[in-house]
Structures are given as structure tokens and as C-alpha cells.
Enzyme design. Structure first.
Site, PDB file in Angstrom:
ATOM      1  N   GLU A   1       3.342 -23.846  -6.154  1.00  0.00           N
ATOM      2  CA  GLU A   1       4.629 -23.235  -5.824  1.00  0.00           C
ATOM      3  C   GLU A   1       5.090 -23.649  -4.439  1.00  0.00           C
ATOM      4  OE1 GLU A   1       4.831 -18.951  -5.316  1.00  0.00           O
ATOM      5  OE2 GLU A   1       6.879 -18.974  -6.093  1.00  0.00           O
TER       6      GLU A   1
ATOM      7  N   SER B   1      11.151 -13.216 -11.545  1.00  0.00           N
ATOM      8  CA  SER B   1      12.370 -13.912 -11.961  1.00  0.00           C
ATOM      9  C   SER B   1      12.246 -14.318 -13.428  1.00  0.00           C
ATOM     10  CB  SER B   1      12.648 -15.126 -11.067  1.00  0.00           C
ATOM     11  OG  SER B   1      11.481 -15.848 -10.824  1.00  0.00           O
TER      12      SER B   1
ATOM     13  N   GLN C   1       6.358 -14.969 -14.017  1.00  0.00           N
ATOM     14  CA  GLN C   1       5.132 -14.850 -13.237  1.00  0.00           C
ATOM     15  C   GLN C   1       4.921 -13.397 -12.816  1.00  0.00           C
ATOM     16  OE1 GLN C   1       5.216 -15.258  -8.967  1.00  0.00           O
ATOM     17  NE2 GLN C   1       4.077 -17.150  -9.122  1.00  0.00           N
TER      18      GLN C   1
ATOM     19  N   TYR D   1       2.909 -11.538 -10.538  1.00  0.00           N
ATOM     20  CA  TYR D   1       1.966 -11.476  -9.409  1.00  0.00           C
ATOM     21  C   TYR D   1       2.260 -10.265  -8.527  1.00  0.00           C
ATOM     22  CZ  TYR D   1       0.162 -16.293 -10.105  1.00  0.00           C
ATOM     23  OH  TYR D   1      -0.431 -17.421 -10.588  1.00  0.00           O
TER      24      TYR D   1
END
Lengths: 363, 400
Positions: free
Chosen positions: B243, B160, B125, B127
Site C-alpha cells: 500500500e 473504502s 480491506q 484493518y
């Protein structure tokens, strides 16, 4: 599976809440706190008309046949309004008598509790834990000694008294040798009594179910109701703090727009909301005779003691100096939450019981 | 209130439980890598039987069942109870898949959803950035259209699985002149494109659970945008919702509590078991009450979802309270072990493989990540209590 209040339960809370808004506004609470007991009898009559006396009593004995859940929901409303209204004593007496009374005792007491003809105070400290010089001596059909912090005894026609082994006994409030006197405490929204007994005659609950199981369920029901009382009182304090923070202006803006203040409010709400679910779960488990019912009551009582203490303090701080005044009356809620924390066992004591119940302590 | 299951749900629970008991030995779970074939086979089997990707349509590689939150809950409980290895959980499955199903083109759904569900494609991800953490909309990684391709330059952080990932779903600024929430787009692209550099970011646990990702003139075909240009903020918010649902799960707290009781029975000081210490026991029961409260709260939220109602405050507080509780539980376990709890890594006398110290630290990361505790409190006070937003100090421009 459904973990939610039924429509009937929601209505019970709405009706109780609106009756208390009429009969038990802060002015009435103040009058009661200053020693005018007429305020409380009006409230009790109002609750009686709602049919709230003896909520758990089965229909065969003239009651509505509801559960500990409903009793806790009504108690939550009383806490929300810091009302002197009484249902705890009679509810606990009804639970105990139904479980451990003889047929004669059930017929004698339950219909009268349901109709509001008699009202019970309760005194369990001999079983839960007695301080020095407040012990009772049971001798056959007689009892001598002193017990303190009897609940709802001032308005009561009868008392339910426990001995050290948890056996329960009914006594008449006007029995010879019995003196009930008011104890002065920080919480003036309810009465707490010292009971002195000089050769007072007992009517022991006589069914074979008498003993630990009955007293433990009865005390657990009382703890759930006190936890519910704190739940209602703490919710009031959050609502009051949020309402105040949205109106009070400093530095040219409402204080509720400062994160320091918002975060205090968020922390209160975040701690109280799961507590509400815990109180519901405990009440439900106890009335369904679930194995974990008594344990859940211990957890609910001790947890609401901690969460309530945090909210009582934090909500007062959000009000700034006004929170500290008598004028606002917020202190009535602060003190009621403080009283609930100690009654029927303080949090450390109750957690220790919870450990016992799970076999975490070598007997 | 009725905590009894219907006969149909009871039967369903028993079916799941029996299935898991029968098959759980096929893959022992644990430390096997993300691409271990036994893991992929296990995931495939779970999907075929409806215990993973349960409500996702068959045409996109799911099982295709009607949503039934209670059944989903029973499945989760059955995994916990039987100790069977749970379905593969990663950001691709929990965040990208729902986002594509909600916002993707038909081709994007066909290309990615099934492979992601099966665990064959790993996503990361993109972001957060160094200057865009809690203030995510302040992100500056730029994507400039050049012919049929976006050219991407900038940096992401807290990424991650970036080293293992095949693909990234990424927020980029496509319109620097638009108001800050309006100029963002959501792109999906391969991690193999030239110009992408991944640097591991070692955290306080000593491991590199996260990475920094650098983009230098990375060229991405323009049809790999999800939603329209400038809609990335809205698209991303639909995934942030997913999430936050993952964090603060009360079943994890209950499992920890049980392990701590075992630890307290096993550990002794001067031959006294820690469970026999009144002080430690009091701390234990205090946390137990919180665990039970969060579990009851979870049942309440499940009930509200079953009825299609909003759980209101009961839902808003889960991430804040759940993550904090897990951290407190790990802290208690550390104190129960005392000095022995300081042991870390492969070393004699270590307890529970050092997992409690690791959790104590990693949980702090979870308290900060996925919307910090302070951002959660803003959400609770603004959406839950109706309190006003913090007034903005100046004009609402990027970089201010």
C-alpha cells in the site's frame, strides 16, 4: 537507464572525504577562519595531489576529462567538511575557456589549470546582478570599476570576469591597476573578495561561442556546485544532530527517543534525500548538454537554498544550547549554508530565471 | 548515471505507446462504474498484452513476464503520456493479490487471484477500527472458533468500497490471551454473509469515500484463513508494504504541475494573467523544484530495485514527501483561483469541475491514511536514522 553514482564516482567521494578528514579537520577550519591561510594551502596541495584541479579538462589538455558531476561530488565533500579548499573557480574557468576560448587561449590556460600551476577566481556579478556602486565599465581591451563577492580570488593567479552581456574575460591577478581585498562575512570558511579595477588589461575569450550560452552554462555549473556544497554541509548537520540526540540524556532518557526530537530529524532527512537526487540530475543534465540542464541547475540551486536553510536551523535546535555555542563549531556549517544561499543568485532571483527559461514570463 | 534507454527498452516503450494510442478509444475511462463491461474488457486486453498484472504467473491469470522494473516504469509513463485509461487499480489487486501469492494456499490462489485481477471480484480491506488506527495491533474485532467456523463480532472503519465489495480481507483477534501482535489472524470472506452491516461515512469532501462495517455473529468457514492462526500481523505487514508503494507517486505530481501552469495561464485578475504575477510564479517554481526532486528520487529508487538493492532513505521518505507535495500543489491551484476556487459542486463559473478543492481535502486524507505523517516520521527516524523507539509506558496488553 541507471540513476546512481558509478563505482569510480563513489571512490572519488571516499578518497576526497578521507583526505579532507586528514587535512581539513575542524581545527584547521578554525585556524583558517582566524586568518591563518597556511591551513588552506595544505588542503589545496592535498587536493592537487588527488588530481582534482580542473576535473572537467579533456585529456588532450592534460586534465582527467571528467564531468560537472565529479566536480559537484568533490564540492559536496568540501561542504561536508566546511573546508576552505578551492575547486570552484578553476572548474568554472575551465568550462568557460573550453567552450569559448580560442585555441591559443585553451593551450595557454587549460594545461596549467590541470597541473595546478594557475588557479582562477571568478566574478560574475556584473552579469547575474550588480548592487549599486559595484559596476564595471568595459572599454575595448580595458576594464574599470568595482565588483564584489568574487569567489576564490584571494588564492588566484587569474580572474575570470564577466561583463553585463555575459562575455567573459581573463585578467591576471598581478595586473597593473588591480586590487583584490578580502571582504569580511559571516562565513569565514572561504574567502570572498572585492576587486577594484583601474584600467586593467583584458584577455577576452575570443571564440565565436562567446556569449550567453557559455556564461549560462558556466554559472549553472557554479550553481550546481554550490547546491552540492550545501548538500554536503546539510548532511553533516543531520549526522551531527542525530549523533547528539542519541547521546544527550534528559528526563532519564536520550533525547533521540522523544518523538518531538525524532520528528525534527526525520523531517530533515526527508527533505534532504530527494534534494540529493536533484543535484545529481542537474549535474548530469548539464554535462550532457540536455535541454533542461540550465533549468535543473536553477531548480537545484534554489531548492537546496531552502532545504539547507531549514536543516541549518533545525539541526542547530536539536543540539539545544550547545548548538548555539562556538565550542561545538556547528555554526561554521550554518553560516556556510547561509552563504551558499546567496552566492551566484539568491533563491528568488534564481526561480525567476527558471520561469524565464520555460517561457513563463513574457519577454 | 546514464538516463539513456537501451535500444531494447526504447523499442518496448514505443510498442506500448503505439498499442495504447491505437486502442485507447475502445474505452474512454472516467466515471464508469467498477463493473462496467467496457472497463472489464479493457482490463482483460491490458492483461493479455502484458500491460497489467504483468509479472503475475499465467496460471493465476497474469501475463507471466519476468520482473523488469524499468519496463513497468515505461508502461506507467506511456499510460500518463498517451492519456489512455490506466489498468484497474484497487485494494484487491494492489494488496490482496500479492498477499495471497505470498501467503495463500494453492486453492485460495486459484479461487481468487485471476478473478480479482480481471476486476470481476471487488475487495475491501478490514484493518482499522475505532480503537485501532495508528496502533493497528490494538484491534479488537473477535473471531471465536465454533466447530468448523469462526464467529466474528466487532467493527471496522475507514473501509473504502465496502458497499460495492464482494469480499473483504480482514484482521481479527483469534486469541485474546496472546500478546497483542500475536493473537491476530487474517481472514477472507464474502460481504454477503448475514450479520454484516455497511454504513457510509461521509467525509469532509461531502462524499462517502469510506464506510463503517459492523459484524454481528458473522460465520466464516475456518479454511478461509490466510496463513496460520496468530500469524495475521505478519501477513498484513506484507500487504502494508504494497500500500505504501502506491501512495506518493511522483508521476501524479508532475501531471498536476502541468495542469496548474495551464490554469495560471488561463486565469486573470484585472486582466493580468496569474502566471504574470511574480508572487504566484515564485510559489509555482518552488513546488516545481520539489516535483523534479521527487522524480529524480523515484529514478534513484527504481535503479536500486533494478539492482536488487535497498533504496534506503530514498525509499522511506516517498509516502511522507509525495503526499505532502500533492497537497501543496492543490493548495496553490486553489489560491490561483482565489474566490472562484471556493465554488463546489454543479454550479456556474466553476473551474476544473471543482477538482482542486476536492484534491486539497482528499490529499489530507492520504496524508493521514496508510500510516499517518507522524507514523512515517517514526519509521524514517527509527529505520532510516537508527534512532531509538519511544519507550512503552506500561505492560503491553490489549486495550491499554
Amino acid at each position: 537507464m541507471e540513476f546512481a553514482l558509478t563505482e569510480e564516482q563513489q571512490m572519488l567521494q571516499q578518497t576526497t572525504g578521507s583526505i579532507l578528514a586528514d587535512l581539513s579537520p575542524l581545527d584547521a577550519v578554525r585556524k583558517y577562519a582566524e586568518g591563518d591561510s597556511s591551513a588552506s594551502s595544505e588542503i589545496d596541495n592535498g587536493l592537487l595531489e588527488l588530481g582534482i584541479s580542473g576535473l572537467t579538462i579533456p585529456e588532450t589538455y592534460g586534465g582527467p576529462g571528467l564531468g560537472i558531476m565529479e566536480a559537484a561530488l568533490v564540492q559536496e565533500c568540501l561542504g561536508n567538511a566546511v573546508s576552505p579548499g578551492v575547486i570552484l573557480g578553476s572548474t568554472l574557468a575551465a568550462i568557460a575557456i573550453e567552450a569559448a576560448g580560442s585555441d591559443v587561449q585553451k593551450s595557454e590556460y587549460l594545461p596549467k589549470i590541470a597541473s595546478g600551476k594557475i588557479h582562477f577566481g571568478v566574478a560574475f556579478n556584473e552579469y547575474i546582478g550588480a548592487r549599486d556602486n559595484t559596476r564595471l565599465n568595459f572599454d575595448g581591451s580595458m576594464v574599470n570599476g568595482t565588483t564584489i563577492f568574487a569567489l576564490e580570488a584571494e588564492q588566484a593567479s587569474h580572474l575570470l570576469l564577466s561583463d553585463a552581456e555575459g562575455r567573459l574575460h581573463v585578467i591576471h591577478a598581478d595586473a597593473a591597476g588591480l586590487t583584490i581585498s578580502k571582504m569580511k562575512t559571516i562565513d569565514r570558511t572561504r574567502c570572498y573578495s572585492e576587486v577594484v579595477l583601474d584600467n586593467v588589461v583584458l584577455d577576452p575569450l575570443s571564440a565565436e561561442t562567446q556569449g550567453e550560452k557559455t556564461i549560462d552554462k558556466t554559472v549553472a555549473a557554479g550553481r550546481v556546485m554550490l547546491a552540492a556544497d550545501t548538500l554536503g554541509a546539510a548532511q553533516y548537520m543531520i549526522d551531527a544532530a542525530v549523533g547528539y540526540a542519541k547521546e544527550r540524556e534528559q528526563f532519564g532518557r536520550v533525547i533521540g527517543s522523544f518523538q518531538a526530537v525524532k520528528h525534527m530529524c526525520a523531517e530533515m532527512a526527508a527533505k534532504l534525500e530527494p534534494s540529493r537526487a536533484l543535484v545529481w540530475h542537474a549535474a548530469y543534465a548539464l554535462q550532457s548538454d540536455d535541454d533542461e540542464g540550465v533549468l535543473l541547475a536553477c531548480l537545484a540551486k534554489s531548492h537546496l537554498a531552502e532545504v539547507g536553510t531549514f536543516i541549518a536551523r533545525t539541526a542547530t535546535e536539536v543540539h539545544g544550547g550547545m548548538g548555539f555555542t562556538d565550542l561545538l563549531g556547528l555554526h561554521f556549517w550554518f553560516k556556510r549554508i547561509g552563504a551558499n544561499r546567496q552566492l551566484l543568485g539568491g533563491p528568488e532571483k534564481v526561480r525567476n530565471e527558471a520561469a524565464h527559461l520555460q517561457g513563463l514570463i513574457d519577454a | 548515471m546514464d538516463l539513456q534507454l537501451s535500444p531494447a527498452h526504447e523499442e518496448f516503450r514505443d510498442t506500448v505507446t503505439n498499442f495504447l494510442i491505437e486502442h485507447k478509444a475502445e474505452w474512454p475511462g472516467g466515471g464508469a462504474g467498477m463493473r462496467d463491461t467496457r472497463r472489464l474488457q479493457w482490463q482483460k486486453k491490458l492483461i493479455e498484452n502484458g500491460y497489467a498484472a504483468r509479472t503475475i504467473a499465467k496460471e493465476y491469470g497474469g501475463y507471466g513476464a519476468e520482473p523488469d522494473i524499468l519496463k513497468s516504469r515505461l508502461i506507467a509513463e506511456a499510460f500518463a503520456k498517451t492519456g489512455a485509461p490506466p489498468p484497474t487499480a484497487n485494494q484487491g489487486i494492489s494488496m490482496l493479490v500479492p498477499t495471497l501469492l505470498e501467503n495463500g494456499t494453492e486453492k485460495q490462489k486459484q479461487d481468487w487471484v485471476a478473478k480479482t485481477l480481471r476486476g470481476e471480484v471487488i475487495w475491501c480491506q478490514g484493518y482499522s477500527e475505532p480503537g485501532a488506527g495508528s496502533d493497528l495491533a490494538n484491534l479488537r474485532t473477535s473471531a471465536v472458533l465454533d466447530g468448523d467456523e469462526y464467529v466474528i463480532n466487532g467493527q471496522k472503519i475507514w473501509t473504502s468500497t465496502a458497499k460495492e465489495a464482494d469480499m473483504i480481507f480482514c484482521l481479527v483477534r483469534t486469541d485474546p490471551d496472546a500478546p497483542k501482535h500475536g493473537g491476530i489472524s487474517y481472514l477472507i470472506f464474502s460481504m454477503d454473509i448475514p450479520g454484516i452491516e455497511v454504513r457510509p461515512l461521509v467525509d469532509m469532501t461531502g462524499a462517502a469515500n469510506f464506510n463503517e462495517v459492523f459484524f454481528t455473529d458473522v460465520r466464516v468457514p475456518k479454511d478461509q484463513i490466510v496463513g496460520e492462526p496468530g500469524q495475521g500481523w505478519r501477513v498484513a505487514n506484507s500487504t502494508l508494504k504494497h500500500e505504501r508503494g502506491m501512495l506518493g507517486n511522483p508521476n501524479a505530481a508532475k501531471a498536476r504541475l502541468i495542469s496548474i501552469i495551464e490554469l495560471m495561464k488561463a486565469e486573470t485578475i484585472d486582466s493580468e494573467r496569474l502566471i504574470d504575477s511574480a508572487v504566484f510564479r515564485d510559489r509555482l517554481i518552488k513546488l516545481q523544484a520539489e516535483v523534479y526532486a521527487m522524480q529524480a528520487n523515484g529514478m534513484r529508487v527504481t535503479t536500486a530495485s533494478l539492482k536488487g538493492e535497498s533504496a534506503g532513505m530514498a525509499g522511506l521518505i516517498i509516502k511522507l514527501q509525495g503526499c505532502e507535495l500533492n497537497h501543496q500543489l492543490a493548495g496553490l491551484a486553489n489560491d490561483v483561483m482565489g474566490e472562484l476556487g471556493l465554488l463546489f459542486g454543479n454550479t456556474p463559473r466553476i473551474r476544473d469541475r471543482g477538482s482542486w478543492q476536492w484534491r486539497f481535502m482528499y490529499d489530507l486524507g492520504l496524508i493521514i491514511g496508510g500510516g499517518t505523517a507522524q507514523i512515517q516520521k517514526n519509521i524514517i527516524s527509527e529505520r532510516g536514522l537508527g534512532m531509538p523507539r519511544e519507550p512503552k509506558p506500561g505492560p503491553n496488553r490489549v486495550g491499554v
